[in-house]
Design a protein around this motif. Sequence first.
Motif, PDB file in Angstrom:
ATOM      1  N   LYS A  33       7.854  -4.914  -0.333  1.00  0.00           N
ATOM      2  CA  LYS A  33       8.253  -4.780   1.064  1.00  0.00           C
ATOM      3  C   LYS A  33       8.046  -3.361   1.565  1.00  0.00           C
ATOM      4  O   LYS A  33       7.961  -3.126   2.752  1.00  0.00           O
ATOM      5  CB  LYS A  33       9.724  -5.163   1.235  1.00  0.00           C
ATOM      6  CG  LYS A  33       9.989  -6.636   1.129  1.00  0.00           C
ATOM      7  CD  LYS A  33      11.465  -6.918   1.309  1.00  0.00           C
ATOM      8  CE  LYS A  33      11.767  -8.366   1.066  1.00  0.00           C
ATOM      9  NZ  LYS A  33      13.196  -8.650   1.105  1.00  0.00           N
ATOM     10  N   LYS A  34       7.953  -2.416   0.656  1.00  0.00           N
ATOM     11  CA  LYS A  34       7.840  -1.021   1.047  1.00  0.00           C
ATOM     12  C   LYS A  34       6.408  -0.600   1.360  1.00  0.00           C
ATOM     13  O   LYS A  34       6.180   0.514   1.787  1.00  0.00           O
ATOM     14  CB  LYS A  34       8.430  -0.134  -0.047  1.00  0.00           C
ATOM     15  CG  LYS A  34       9.915  -0.338  -0.218  1.00  0.00           C
ATOM     16  CD  LYS A  34      10.468   0.502  -1.336  1.00  0.00           C
ATOM     17  CE  LYS A  34      11.936   0.200  -1.542  1.00  0.00           C
ATOM     18  NZ  LYS A  34      12.481   0.925  -2.679  1.00  0.00           N
ATOM     19  N   ILE A  35       5.445  -1.476   1.146  1.00  0.00           N
ATOM     20  CA  ILE A  35       4.062  -1.131   1.488  1.00  0.00           C
ATOM     21  C   ILE A  35       3.965  -1.020   3.003  1.00  0.00           C
ATOM     22  O   ILE A  35       4.425  -1.890   3.733  1.00  0.00           O
ATOM     23  CB  ILE A  35       3.067  -2.190   0.963  1.00  0.00           C
ATOM     24  CG1 ILE A  35       3.079  -2.220  -0.558  1.00  0.00           C
ATOM     25  CG2 ILE A  35       1.663  -1.902   1.482  1.00  0.00           C
ATOM     26  CD1 ILE A  35       2.195  -3.293  -1.156  1.00  0.00           C
ATOM     27  N   LYS A  36       3.367   0.077   3.460  1.00  0.00           N
ATOM     28  CA  LYS A  36       3.238   0.297   4.902  1.00  0.00           C
ATOM     29  C   LYS A  36       1.908   0.986   5.188  1.00  0.00           C
ATOM     30  O   LYS A  36       1.179   1.343   4.278  1.00  0.00           O
ATOM     31  CB  LYS A  36       4.425   1.098   5.429  1.00  0.00           C
ATOM     32  CG  LYS A  36       4.613   2.443   4.774  1.00  0.00           C
ATOM     33  CD  LYS A  36       5.927   3.078   5.186  1.00  0.00           C
ATOM     34  CE  LYS A  36       6.125   4.427   4.542  1.00  0.00           C
ATOM     35  NZ  LYS A  36       5.975   4.496   3.121  1.00  0.00           N
ATOM     36  N   ASP A  37       1.632   1.178   6.457  1.00  0.00           N
ATOM     37  CA  ASP A  37       0.379   1.824   6.866  1.00  0.00           C
ATOM     38  C   ASP A  37       0.196   3.169   6.170  1.00  0.00           C
ATOM     39  O   ASP A  37       1.145   3.932   5.996  1.00  0.00           O
ATOM     40  CB  ASP A  37       0.361   2.041   8.377  1.00  0.00           C
ATOM     41  CG  ASP A  37       0.198   0.743   9.154  1.00  0.00           C
ATOM     42  OD1 ASP A  37      -0.018  -0.302   8.518  1.00  0.00           O
ATOM     43  OD2 ASP A  37       0.299   0.776  10.385  1.00  0.00           O
ATOM     44  N   LEU A  38      -1.048   3.434   5.769  1.00  0.00           N
ATOM     45  CA  LEU A  38      -1.504   4.667   5.117  1.00  0.00           C
ATOM     46  C   LEU A  38      -1.026   4.833   3.673  1.00  0.00           C
ATOM     47  O   LEU A  38      -1.263   5.875   3.071  1.00  0.00           O
ATOM     48  CB  LEU A  38      -1.144   5.909   5.948  1.00  0.00           C
ATOM     49  CG  LEU A  38      -1.694   5.905   7.374  1.00  0.00           C
ATOM     50  CD1 LEU A  38      -1.283   7.182   8.106  1.00  0.00           C
ATOM     51  CD2 LEU A  38      -3.200   5.740   7.385  1.00  0.00           C
ATOM     52  N   ASP A  39      -0.392   3.807   3.097  1.00  0.00           N
ATOM     53  CA  ASP A  39      -0.027   3.852   1.679  1.00  0.00           C
ATOM     54  C   ASP A  39      -1.255   3.626   0.813  1.00  0.00           C
ATOM     55  O   ASP A  39      -2.190   2.909   1.206  1.00  0.00           O
ATOM     56  CB  ASP A  39       1.003   2.765   1.339  1.00  0.00           C
ATOM     57  CG  ASP A  39       2.424   3.178   1.650  1.00  0.00           C
ATOM     58  OD1 ASP A  39       2.672   4.386   1.828  1.00  0.00           O
ATOM     59  OD2 ASP A  39       3.295   2.290   1.707  1.00  0.00           O
ATOM     60  N   ILE A  65      -8.633   1.538  -5.961  1.00  0.00           N
ATOM     61  CA  ILE A  65      -7.654   2.099  -5.027  1.00  0.00           C
ATOM     62  C   ILE A  65      -8.164   2.037  -3.597  1.00  0.00           C
ATOM     63  O   ILE A  65      -9.324   2.325  -3.327  1.00  0.00           O
ATOM     64  CB  ILE A  65      -7.328   3.558  -5.413  1.00  0.00           C
ATOM     65  CG1 ILE A  65      -6.677   3.583  -6.789  1.00  0.00           C
ATOM     66  CG2 ILE A  65      -6.428   4.211  -4.375  1.00  0.00           C
ATOM     67  CD1 ILE A  65      -6.494   4.973  -7.362  1.00  0.00           C
ATOM     68  N   GLY A  66      -7.259   1.650  -2.688  1.00  0.00           N
ATOM     69  CA  GLY A  66      -7.573   1.605  -1.269  1.00  0.00           C
ATOM     70  C   GLY A  66      -6.405   2.130  -0.453  1.00  0.00           C
ATOM     71  O   GLY A  66      -5.330   2.408  -0.974  1.00  0.00           O
ATOM     72  N   THR A  67      -6.629   2.239   0.857  1.00  0.00           N
ATOM     73  CA  THR A  67      -5.608   2.718   1.783  1.00  0.00           C
ATOM     74  C   THR A  67      -5.258   1.611   2.769  1.00  0.00           C
ATOM     75  O   THR A  67      -6.152   1.006   3.365  1.00  0.00           O
ATOM     76  CB  THR A  67      -6.126   3.940   2.576  1.00  0.00           C
ATOM     77  OG1 THR A  67      -6.523   4.952   1.655  1.00  0.00           O
ATOM     78  CG2 THR A  67      -5.062   4.492   3.502  1.00  0.00           C
ATOM     79  N   VAL A  68      -3.977   1.365   2.951  1.00  0.00           N
ATOM     80  CA  VAL A  68      -3.527   0.361   3.918  1.00  0.00           C
ATOM     81  C   VAL A  68      -3.740   0.929   5.316  1.00  0.00           C
ATOM     82  O   VAL A  68      -3.260   2.015   5.635  1.00  0.00           O
ATOM     83  CB  VAL A  68      -2.036   0.019   3.700  1.00  0.00           C
ATOM     84  CG1 VAL A  68      -1.539  -0.921   4.786  1.00  0.00           C
ATOM     85  CG2 VAL A  68      -1.815  -0.585   2.320  1.00  0.00           C
ATOM     86  N   VAL A  69      -4.490   0.197   6.143  1.00  0.00           N
ATOM     87  CA  VAL A  69      -4.740   0.655   7.507  1.00  0.00           C
ATOM     88  C   VAL A  69      -4.051  -0.229   8.547  1.00  0.00           C
ATOM     89  O   VAL A  69      -3.951   0.152   9.708  1.00  0.00           O
ATOM     90  CB  VAL A  69      -6.252   0.769   7.810  1.00  0.00           C
ATOM     91  CG1 VAL A  69      -6.870   1.875   6.985  1.00  0.00           C
ATOM     92  CG2 VAL A  69      -6.968  -0.544   7.583  1.00  0.00           C
ATOM     93  N   MET A  70      -3.563  -1.399   8.124  1.00  0.00           N
ATOM     94  CA  MET A  70      -2.839  -2.267   9.049  1.00  0.00           C
ATOM     95  C   MET A  70      -1.976  -3.244   8.253  1.00  0.00           C
ATOM     96  O   MET A  70      -2.372  -3.712   7.193  1.00  0.00           O
ATOM     97  CB  MET A  70      -3.800  -3.042   9.942  1.00  0.00           C
ATOM     98  CG  MET A  70      -3.110  -3.827  11.046  1.00  0.00           C
ATOM     99  SD  MET A  70      -4.272  -4.635  12.151  1.00  0.00           S
ATOM    100  CE  MET A  70      -4.993  -3.227  12.960  1.00  0.00           C
ATOM    101  N   GLU A  71      -0.809  -3.543   8.788  1.00  0.00           N
ATOM    102  CA  GLU A  71       0.109  -4.490   8.156  1.00  0.00           C
ATOM    103  C   GLU A  71       0.204  -5.735   9.027  1.00  0.00           C
ATOM    104  O   GLU A  71       0.282  -5.635  10.247  1.00  0.00           O
ATOM    105  CB  GLU A  71       1.484  -3.842   8.018  1.00  0.00           C
ATOM    106  CG  GLU A  71       2.529  -4.749   7.442  1.00  0.00           C
ATOM    107  CD  GLU A  71       3.909  -4.115   7.439  1.00  0.00           C
ATOM    108  OE1 GLU A  71       4.878  -4.873   7.321  1.00  0.00           O
ATOM    109  OE2 GLU A  71       4.017  -2.886   7.577  1.00  0.00           O
TER     110      GLU A  71
END
Length: 110
Positions: A33-39, A65-71
């Motif tokens: 649940k703690k995954i958010k944008d830019l993680d 490895i990647g970067t979250v850009v949208m949830e």
Amino acid sequence: MIIPDILFLFSYLVKFKEIVIPRVARNLRDIMKKIKDLDLVALLEDITTTHYETGEKIKLYKGQIGTVVMEYDGTAFEVEFSNNNGETYAMETLKTEQLMLLHPDLVLSV
């Protein structure tokens, strides 16, 4: 006797199933649940996709490895995969179960 040993083992497994497994699952849900944008996140499985620019088929491997850009409602995330020069080579919508949140900095226990 073998029967008391089996009964003990069985009762232990039942307790493990009722207590430990739900606790671990709850902790995993809390972490996810703690995954958010830019993680930063890592893939938990191999996936086949297409190159962001060329459209060629490529494979992203478990651990990449990647970067979250949208949830998307906390159930899925748009993840950008790029090289060391910052050039994007893949963009994928992934479910929470396919990702692991990475902690590049020190995480203080609460």
